[in-house]
Write a protein that holds these residues in place. Structure first.
Motif, short mmCIF file in Angstrom:
data_model
loop_
_atom_site.label_atom_id
_atom_site.label_comp_id
_atom_site.label_asym_id
_atom_site.label_seq_id
_atom_site.Cartn_x
_atom_site.Cartn_y
_atom_site.Cartn_z
N UNK A 306 0.85 -1.23 0.17
CA UNK A 306 0.02 0.02 -0.05
C UNK A 306 0.86 1.37 0.06
N UNK A 307 2.28 0.98 0.13
CA UNK A 307 3.01 2.36 0.20
C UNK A 307 2.63 3.22 -0.95
N UNK A 308 2.57 2.95 -2.30
CA UNK A 308 2.30 3.81 -3.30
C UNK A 308 0.96 4.74 -3.04
N UNK A 309 0.01 4.29 -2.28
CA UNK A 309 -1.20 5.03 -2.31
C UNK A 309 -1.30 5.99 -1.03
N UNK A 310 -0.13 5.78 -0.14
CA UNK A 310 -0.38 6.26 1.22
C UNK A 310 -0.25 7.85 1.26
N UNK A 311 -1.41 8.46 2.01
CA UNK A 311 -1.37 9.90 1.91
C UNK A 311 -1.40 10.40 3.23
N UNK A 312 -1.33 11.64 3.65
CA UNK A 312 -1.50 12.29 5.01
C UNK A 312 -2.74 12.16 5.38
N UNK A 313 -3.07 11.69 6.57
CA UNK A 313 -4.37 11.36 7.22
C UNK A 313 -4.84 9.96 7.21
N UNK A 314 -4.13 9.00 6.37
CA UNK A 314 -4.19 7.64 6.27
C UNK A 314 -4.16 6.92 7.63
N UNK A 315 -4.83 5.85 8.08
CA UNK A 315 -4.42 5.28 9.32
C UNK A 315 -3.62 3.97 8.92
N UNK A 316 -2.77 3.45 9.68
CA UNK A 316 -2.11 2.60 9.15
C UNK A 316 -1.57 1.78 10.51
N UNK A 317 -1.21 0.62 10.25
CA UNK A 317 -0.73 -0.40 11.24
C UNK A 317 0.71 -0.74 10.84
N UNK A 318 1.84 -0.77 11.44
CA UNK A 318 3.06 -0.85 11.06
C UNK A 318 3.72 -1.96 12.05
N UNK A 319 4.58 -3.02 11.45
CA UNK A 319 5.16 -3.96 12.25
C UNK A 319 6.36 -3.20 13.02
N UNK A 320 6.67 -3.60 14.31
CA UNK A 320 7.65 -3.03 15.17
C UNK A 320 8.16 -3.90 16.18
N UNK A 321 9.46 -4.05 16.24
CA UNK A 321 10.16 -5.18 17.20
C UNK A 321 11.22 -4.22 17.78
N UNK A 322 11.51 -4.90 19.34
CA UNK A 322 12.50 -4.12 19.81
C UNK A 322 13.92 -4.52 19.31
N UNK A 323 14.18 -5.81 19.18
CA UNK A 323 15.35 -6.25 18.34
C UNK A 323 14.94 -7.23 17.55
N UNK A 324 15.93 -7.89 16.95
CA UNK A 324 15.76 -9.10 15.98
C UNK A 324 15.37 -10.28 16.72
#
Length: 415
Positions: A306-324
């Motif tokens: 979905x990266x090509x269509x992201x605009x300001x104001x869009x709601x997202x979820x992103x993966x995140x982790x403290x370390x590998x």
């Protein structure tokens, strides 16, 4: 009761014939137990009609959906006896379509109990189409593709260990004697309906004085009751894990869940990561549980589409982790404006830039967790050991998903 006494008299006459004496000794021993159970069931039904049984039922600690096998057999004996003595019509005398309509309106607990009335009702009440609606209404929001795969694995494991296999009556005897015993029971079940309840069942019920658990097979009913009993742990995701620990606010992590029917909540088992062992959390409410929205393992990078269509104001979820070593969690955020943009709706060109600004407004301005930048064209995992690693992104398109995150918004801004 009259039919039981008649059957007993018939069995005694047959017992006098020498060729079948050995088989009948085994049968009569079992039949005497059944007569005692039927008598207790008749007395219990008499007490219920007198208004005494309600108080007794209120003190029972057993799960409503999981009555013991003996209680179900006694209840069936009461129904059969009442029908014979009063001469009143049975529900089985109704047209087939009418019976289907009645069963379709029963709640799960009543549908399960109805299956214990007789063999004919047992087959009707186990039909998948009757349970699919109950399955969807109660478990549809927490069961995803991974949970269904886990259920198939659970069934296969139970089959290999003998958990779904039947057992011989009485828990003993050789194979030949047990086979002859089953033949006698099958022959006499047409004379006395209660005898049919003495035949082996697929879930191994009927011996040892243990409560009967759900039948393990590939039916929808079996899956529903296994979920309800709490014996089946299934993969799902939990918002704000570990009782809303501040370090996990506005995130959603993978876990294995087990339902607790006493409290109508879940028990969560989070996988170990780093030096931490398995973490358990009790009392997880329904509004904190969801089915995984994507089929991506917690240690795998999600492919962002979905990266090509992201605009300001869009709601997202992103993966995140403290370390590998840590698994990914899904964190809520919104797409923000570039520093060079004044945020004007008519002059904003942020969607044309290769850099996407992600904002996590649950954190105070100036916090290192407040903002992250990702590359629109070539985004993989980005970050370091100090700030953690940002992984795949998914755009939230459902109003329900966005509303859920806003309901979880913390009362105080996080540091």
């Amino acid at each position: 009761m009259l039919s039981l006494l008649a059957t007993f008299a018939l069995a005694c006459l047959v017992f006098l014939s020498k060729p079948c004496a050995r088989e009948m000794r085994l049968f009569l021993s079992t039949l005497c137990q059944e007569l005692a159970l039927a008598l207790l069931g008749f007395l219990a039904g008499f007490r219920l009609l007198g208004g005494v049984g309600a108080a007794t039922a209120a003190t029972e600690d057993a799960m409503p959906l999981m009555p013991s096998f003996k209680r179900k057999r006694a209840a069936a004996a009461v129904v059969e006896t009442a029908a014979e003595e009063t001469g009143e019509p049975s529900v089985l005398d109704l047209p087939e379509l009418t019976i289907e309509c009645i069963l379709a309106r029963l709640p799960p607990a009543e549908l399960r109990n109805m299956a214990a009335v007789c063999r004919s009702m047992r087959e009707r009440c186990r039909a998948d189409h009757l349970w699919e609606r109950h399955m969807s209404e109660k478990w549809g929001g927490v069961l995803g593709h991974a949970a269904r795969e886990e259920w198939r694995t659970y069934l296969a494991s139970a089959s290999e260990t003998g958990g779904a296999a039947g057992c011989s009556l009485g828990g003993g005897g050789g194979g030949g004697g047990s086979g002859r015993h089953r033949k006698w029971l099958a022959a006499l079940s047409c004379v006395c309906p209660v005898v049919s309840w003495m035949r082996p069942r697929a879930d191994g019920g009927g011996g040892g004085g243990k409560s009967a658990g759900p039948v393990l097979d590939d039916s929808v009913m079996s899956c529903y009751l296994s979920m309800e009993s709490g014996k089946f742990w299934f993969p799902a995701q939990v918002y704000n894990r570990e009782h809303g620990h501040v370090g996990f606010m506005m995130s959603c992590y993978d876990a294995e869940l087990s339902y607790d029917f006493h409290t109508d909540t879940f028990r969560a088992r989070y996988p170990p990561h780093g030096r931490r062992t398995v973490v358990l959390e009790d009392g997880v409410q329904w509004d904190r549980v969801r089915a995984p929205p994507v089929n991506t393992h917690a240690h795998d990078l999600h492919v962002s589409d979905c990266l090509h269509e992201l605009r300001p104001g869009d709601n997202i979820e992103i993966q995140w982790r403290r370390n590998k070593e840590f698994p990914y969690g899904w964190w809520y955020g919104v797409v923000g404006h570039l520093e060079s943009c004044d945020g004007s709706e008519h002059f904003c060109r942020c969607h044309l830039s290769d850099t996407v600004v992600l904002e996590f407004n649950q954190y105070t301005p100036g916090s290192r967790w407040r903002q992250a930048l990702v590359n629109r064209k070539d985004h993989r995992e980005e970050g370091n050991e100090g700030d953690g690693f940002y992984g795949g992104i998914r755009k939230l398109r459902s109003k329900d998903e966005i509303s859920k995150w806003r309901q979880l918004w913390p009362t105080d801004i996080l540091e």
